[in-house]
Design an enzyme around this catalytic site. Sequence first.
Site: not given
Lengths: 198, 385
Positions: B157, B227, B322, B355-356
């Site tokens: 990232s 967040r 992602d 994305h994680d």
Amino acid sequence: MRVDLEIIGDWIKPGSRVLDLGCGDGALLRQLRDSHAVTGYGLELNVEKLTRCVGGGIPVIHANLDQGLSAWFDAGSFDYVIMTHTLQAMRHPERLLKEMVSIGREAIVTFPNMGYWKNRMQYALGGRMPVTRALPYGWFDTPNIHLCTVRDFEALCAEIGLRILDREIVDSQHRSGALMRLMPNLMGEAAVYRLEKT
Amino acid sequence: MPAVLPPDSVGLVTPQTFSFDEPLELDSGKTLPRYELVVETYGELNAARSNAVLICHALSGDHHAAGYHSMEERKPGWWDSAIGPGKPIDTGKFFVVCLNNLGGCKGSTGPTTVNPDNGRVYGPDFPIVTVPDWVRAQERLMRRLGVGQWAAVIGGSLGGMQVMQWAISFPHLLRHAAVIAAAPRLSAQNIAFNEVARQAIFADPDFHDGHYQEHGVLPRKGLMLARMLGHITYLSDDAMRAKFGRELRAGKINFGFDVEFQVESYLRYQGASFVDRFDANTYLLMTKALDYFDPAAEYEHDLARAFAATQAEFLVVSFTTDWRFSPARSREIVKALLDAGKRVTYAEIESSHGHDAFLVPIPDYMNVFRAYMERVAGETDGGPA
């Protein structure tokens, strides 16, 4: 060493830039790197094979050949674009062949010859789709969706503007012989071609 | 909390602090007269000093990439899945370095530390730092550690962006560059999400223009919202469906605005727990570093030209679900490297984690990563560099 790979080795000039489509575990590129000091990349869709390329130090791009090459490479990027025993599994073989001679100065293609007499016998006498050492799959599970004969391939080359620079006809052990040279479409189990754009 | 440390863990680790007195000129035109960087290292630097690997962290990451600070710590470092004995970044082979970047909130000089010029906490006055600024600071740390060349610089990232910047800024100082789940620059959509996150923080009445520490409060609501929004972009639609579906906490709808769906509960928990471990001013800075990153800008927006002088060999990895930095963004990086004639390997990993995924030990991903790093390690053993 596989004789078709040996033939390819004979055709390639040392220090060339090479792209290998469907490069598998990278064996051909490793061999050409060590014997001919070629540089270049492999393209491979299967992630396990790709991992073996990585382990062998072959730069490899995870890509689906059916989606074409133009997203990755500009015209004239390579001296040779090679594809061994993969053409028959492609969705658009004619499109890929055209891309190969555009991205590379020359293209090298190998494929199993459906005109081989044993294939003809199985179909003509047995009435069944051929299953051979070179084509071991059943009709229902084969990845080979675009099989052709030597004659079919050469007709396509003429149609889409590919000039044949070299041709070798080999058997399943990838040996060549007088009979194969005399009657390639009947006696050859596989074909190796070197092509360029006309 | 581990009852016993797993055999493939780097074990108990202690961060170190390095002080730098040489002023650092920043891209903004401002200068940091002096600063500190908090660093963790795992494994041993070999005699040839050829086995050092730098790990660059992402938006909310820090120097604690692997192992445990104590037996009481609930979770290991953020990339423990990939760093440790026998893991892709094998601490039996590599000397692994990870730092908290400038502007961070985990001990390195940033908004929560004291400005030596006036003895007050920096707060919102900490200058905006960029990816190239971070890389310059990391290069100074490298010299301090006695590392002449990284065997590899690795990051996911925003960390992957630092890796690209390393290869561009200091071509001769790294042999390999592993860019995972990254993008060559943010899209308008990416920037838009960052802007909403920033506005959420600004809108919190406890933000006080960033001077919340002086007021003895925290912009909890704002940072929590930022967040929560971020988390939505880290997960895929598939992963959310699989994890939460439309499951109700109480088993029935209550016609109210309390937490009803499991996904609401998850997001609120993620948001609330983040507030206790992260600083709002740092969050703002990190989103700006992301927005500004665009190494091609200096090269007439031609990324291949930006990579022209790089010497490192690249590994680029993306993940199918992602959508924050989609595979198409990684393919842009790969295409530019191919156009520049660089050695690059690209893997597009099948994953439902969004994305994680870059933090998840997906077998295909770990196998490719391990195979690549084993080759990097092979070169440090006296083989061809």
